[in-house]
Write a protein that holds these residues in place. Sequence first.
Motif, mmCIF file in Angstrom:
data_model
loop_
_atom_site.group_PDB
_atom_site.id
_atom_site.type_symbol
_atom_site.label_atom_id
_atom_site.label_comp_id
_atom_site.label_asym_id
_atom_site.label_seq_id
_atom_site.Cartn_x
_atom_site.Cartn_y
_atom_site.Cartn_z
ATOM 1 N N PRO A 1 41.865 59.509 58.660
ATOM 2 C CA PRO A 1 40.584 58.919 57.981
ATOM 3 C C PRO A 1 39.614 58.539 59.217
ATOM 4 O O PRO A 1 40.200 58.349 60.446
ATOM 5 C CB PRO A 1 41.190 57.766 57.426
ATOM 6 C CG PRO A 1 42.640 57.922 57.169
ATOM 7 C CD PRO A 1 43.209 58.782 58.102
ATOM 8 N N THR B 1 34.769 53.995 59.165
ATOM 9 C CA THR B 1 33.545 53.818 58.173
ATOM 10 C C THR B 1 32.809 52.572 58.529
ATOM 11 O O THR B 1 31.957 52.153 57.909
ATOM 12 C CB THR B 1 33.706 54.287 56.917
ATOM 13 O OG1 THR B 1 34.944 52.982 56.348
ATOM 14 C CG2 THR B 1 34.325 55.422 56.641
ATOM 15 N N SER C 1 29.969 55.336 56.754
ATOM 16 C CA SER C 1 30.709 56.622 56.604
ATOM 17 C C SER C 1 31.116 57.217 57.747
ATOM 18 O O SER C 1 30.444 56.780 58.965
ATOM 19 C CB SER C 1 29.626 57.615 55.869
ATOM 20 O OG SER C 1 28.546 58.055 56.500
ATOM 21 N N ASP D 1 34.588 60.344 55.249
ATOM 22 C CA ASP D 1 35.052 59.478 54.690
ATOM 23 C C ASP D 1 33.870 58.473 54.231
ATOM 24 O O ASP D 1 33.048 58.354 55.348
ATOM 25 C CB ASP D 1 35.999 58.700 55.662
ATOM 26 C CG ASP D 1 37.065 59.510 55.934
ATOM 27 O OD1 ASP D 1 38.133 59.396 55.175
ATOM 28 O OD2 ASP D 1 37.222 60.501 56.831
ATOM 29 N N VAL E 1 36.823 60.251 49.874
ATOM 30 C CA VAL E 1 37.080 61.245 50.926
ATOM 31 C C VAL E 1 36.577 62.610 50.335
ATOM 32 O O VAL E 1 36.922 62.988 49.070
ATOM 33 C CB VAL E 1 38.564 61.668 51.207
ATOM 34 C CG1 VAL E 1 38.637 62.664 52.420
ATOM 35 C CG2 VAL E 1 38.934 60.165 51.894
#
Length: 222
Positions: free
Chosen positions: A70, A73, A79, A103, A173
Amino acid sequence: MKGIHSIFLACFLASAFACFLASAFDPSPLQDFCVAINDPNNGVFVSGKFCKDPKLAVADDFFFSGLNKPGNTSNRVGSNVTTVNVGQIPGLNTLGISLVRIDYAPNGGQNPPHTHPRGTEILVVVQGTLYVGFVTSNPENRLITKILYPGDVFVFPIGLIHFQYNVGNTAAVAFAGLSSQNAGVITIANAVFGSNPRINPDVLTKAFQLDKNLVTHLQSLF
């Protein structure tokens, strides 16, 4: 004879138009691959990169690891875009494709309005719920939008302003393919209010019909 000339002219114009259209995209490769290198010694310059001797190509020239991780963010737009283009996989040079993982933070994380000047984007959602859309060109400027769920796919045509916005209360995602080895990105707000040097505020005041103080404030944010 006049008819032959007309046919020839029509064929010539059609060919020229086809060449013009082709020039708007990455050129087709004339070899199996062209692994990009930074060292020009013994290299051949193709599509903005020097290429290593094909006989010296190895598996790692076509490999990238990490799209399962990931992205962070915790930023002002909520993001993170993990890019996999020719900068990460040298073997993509001349192949006309690239990939990104995006993400989105819960409740409003967004990939803000932007364009890709050199590529069409096809996006697939694998987690969460996204509100996505793009705006057609002048003078119509029509907004085309859709709510996407896991497994849904949406296409953003080359050069058009588009966005994605997380409307769910969990992280989202998505993965996207682009029709260029380096599609480029122009984030609208960054380009307009964060250019270096700054655009004269009078220009933006009139263009956006905003108070000049608000324009200078927006420029200070970027």
